[in-house]
Structure formats: structure tokens, C-alpha cells
Design an enzyme around this catalytic site. Sequence first.
Site, PDB file in Angstrom:
ATOM      1  CE  LYS A 228       7.116   3.207 -18.487  1.00 50.54           C
ATOM      2  NZ  LYS A 228       7.923   2.164 -17.484  1.00 50.54           N
TER       3      LYS A 228
ATOM      4  CE  LYS B 107       7.116   6.151 -15.818  1.00 51.01           C
ATOM      5  NZ  LYS B 107       7.501   4.833 -15.404  1.00 51.01           N
TER       6      LYS B 107
HETATM    7  C1  PBG Z   1      10.061   0.339 -15.385  1.00 50.57           C
HETATM    8  C2  PBG Z   1       9.805   1.735 -14.797  1.00 50.57           C
HETATM    9  C3  PBG Z   1      10.394   2.854 -15.223  1.00 50.57           C
HETATM   10  C4  PBG Z   1       9.826   4.118 -14.551  1.00 50.57           C
HETATM   11  C5  PBG Z   1       8.855   3.343 -13.698  1.00 50.57           C
HETATM   12  N1  PBG Z   1       8.657   1.788 -13.992  1.00 50.57           N
HETATM   13  C6  PBG Z   1      11.253   3.040 -16.082  1.00 50.57           C
HETATM   14  C7  PBG Z   1      11.367   2.828 -17.682  1.00 50.57           C
HETATM   15  O1  PBG Z   1      10.355   2.567 -18.135  1.00 50.57           O
HETATM   16  O2  PBG Z   1      12.424   2.680 -18.245  1.00 50.57           O
HETATM   17  C8  PBG Z   1      10.185   5.192 -14.305  1.00 50.57           C
HETATM   18  C9  PBG Z   1      10.306   6.028 -13.160  1.00 50.57           C
HETATM   19  C10 PBG Z   1      10.539   7.345 -13.032  1.00 50.57           C
HETATM   20  O3  PBG Z   1      11.460   7.741 -14.215  1.00 50.57           O
HETATM   21  O4  PBG Z   1      10.572   8.134 -11.937  1.00 50.57           O
HETATM   22  N2  PBG Z   1       9.472  -0.243 -16.247  1.00 50.57           N
END
Ligand code: PBG
Length: 353
Positions: A221, A275
Site C-alpha cells: 500500500k 493499492k
Molecule cells: C484506511 C484506508 C484508506 C483507504 C482504504 N483504507 C485510506 C488511507 O490509507 O488513508 C483508501 C481507499 C480509497 O481511497 O478508496 N487506512
Amino acid sequence: MAIKFGRPIEMRDTPRRDATLSAPSLDLAIRPRRNRKAEWARRMVRENVLTTNDLIWPLFVSDGQNKRNPVASMPGVERLSVDQAVREAERAMQLDIPCIALFPYTDPSLRDDHGSEAVNADNLVCQSVRAIKKEFPDLGVLCDVALDPYTSHGHDGLLEDGRILNDATVAVLVRQAVVQAEAGCDVIAPSDMMDGRIGAIREALDAAGFLDVQIMSYAAKYASAFYGPFRDAVGSAKTLTGDKRTSQMDCSNSDEALREVELDIAEGADMVMVKPGMPYLDILQRVKETFSMPTFVYQVSGEYAMLMAAINNGWLDGERAIMESLTAFKRAGADGILTYFAPQAAERLKKNT
Ligand code: PBG
């Protein structure tokens, strides 16, 4: 509306014998265009196919009864009260979408430094899971594990002097995962990027008797600008102090993604995720090729917002752009896709059959 493939280009365009044309013949034996001459022929050689089995639909839940509040930066996406989330779960069932993902908009009065609402067995996510699993036990339900929808500072972990405490955070995440499993969650999806959390969560789930609860780890991520609209949706955009670059990955790195994925697999992840999606197709392909694991990709909120902005302006053909973006994930190696377009895509796919 059906996707148009243009007027079929029949062989008439290309007379059988080039010699009959006045234009010079290239005398080609190999003509790759032959396999594209008609839709039936293209279908025969199609390498990757998107089906409804590939879709995971993220939903945002909020307080109240019979409420739907639009998320401004995500046209078409709404925050749903629990009863409305159950209705969307029904839609997922009707559309053959195998799994939904739940994210809470926590009332600001319930947010604190420690994200304590995350471990409340009666929080919005747990309430939603119970309500959805009661009516639709055969629908898969995935829950995010991270503290950002619950903390007053909007970070995924516990802060001390502006730094995220890794091990103390993992201790809370473990409790959050168990509470969600107790509510009936099928797939725990840690999105926080703390070191060692997959192993710790697996151990705790097993100790609590949840041997069959799966873990889909947000393994690779990245610290991304494309999460902006999601943070609007869960209400952490305004409260977030600083950024998440000490836990989420640097967008310049690729080998590091493989190390992250390797660790999560070793710690017990059943499925791994990359992601964001479209800007990271190279990572998706490397992860799938290297580990041959069930590999998922998240087409995140910013990707949705970008596409919707262009579609709503009439600058892109929505249906074609959406299906192309999802097919690209399949081509890169995804076994499944978390996407806010899941219902539109499923409806489109239903028309194909
Ligand atoms: C929380 C999380 C996030 C997303 C999914 N879980 C945001 C982040 O890490 O700040 C992003 C999902 C999206 O942008 O559609 N940790």
C-alpha cells in the site's frame, strides 16, 4: 446501453487478393489483424475476461436510520445508514457480487487519540456486519483494520510526539480484528501498514477460535494522493495531521513491494492486495508473477473521482472507460478488484449473458 465496438470491419474492406487492388501488395503472410476481423473472432482469442466474481464493492456506513448522504468528491457514492447498507447488500446479492467491504464514517464526538471506538463491539462496522450477515449469510463481508476512521488525528495508528507507535498500534489492531470477527466478518483486511500486524492478527483470530476468518492484507500500500476522496467519505480529511509516509510505501519503490508482500504471506495472509490500482499496474503484475497468491487490487477513491469527473463532463464514454479500467487489472494479474464501480460493472456484465 451496450458497449459499441464500431461497425464490424468485414473482409470486404480487404479484398481477398491484394493483387486486384491498384495499391501495391505488401505480400504479408502474417497479418495479426485477421484475428480482430469480427466480434466473434475477437471473442475467440480474448485472453482476459472480467466477471462479477472479480468484484468487491466498498460501502461507507454512517449513523441514523434511512439515511443516504452523498460524498461530494465521489459522485454517485453515498454514506449509508445501516438499514440502507443492508439494502445495498441485497443489491450485491442480486448482482452476483461475491463480497462487500465496509468503511465507517464515525461521528466526530466518538473519535479520540486512541481510536477507542475501533474496538467497541457495537460500533458502526460491527452493527452493519451483524445486520448484513443476518439477512444475507451467503454474501462475503470484508472489514478494514486500521484506526483512521476512529482517531481524532486521522492516522491509522497511535501517535506519540507526532510519531506512530508500531507495536502499541498492532495491539489495538488485533483487538479490532477480533471484535469484527465476533460480529461475523468473513475477511479481515488490515490497511494500516504496521510491521508485524498480519502475524499478530492471525494468532489472535486463531486463539479466539476464528480459524476460518481470512486475512486479505493491504500488503503493498503506497502513500498516495489518490486516497483524498476516501478521507472525505470517512471524515478524516480535515483532521489528518501531516501525511502517512512513515508507514505507507514510497511511490518510487517496486522491489520493496515484493518484500512487504513476502512478509505478509509468511505471517499468514491468505490474500494480498496492491493499492492504488491504475498507477501501480506494474506492481500488481510483479506481485502476481512472483508469489502466485490470490492477488487483489484496489481501484481507489481518487481513481473513481478522476473517471467520474471526466465521465460527468462528457469527456469520456463512461461505460467503456470503466470496463477498460477493470479489464486492465485482470490483464495485469488481479484475481479481484475492490472498486466503487462494482454495481455498474456487474450490471454491464449481466447484459452480456
Ligand atoms: C484506511 C484506508 C484508506 C483507504 C482504504 N483504507 C485510506 C488511507 O490509507 O488513508 C483508501 C481507499 C480509497 O481511497 O478508496 N487506512
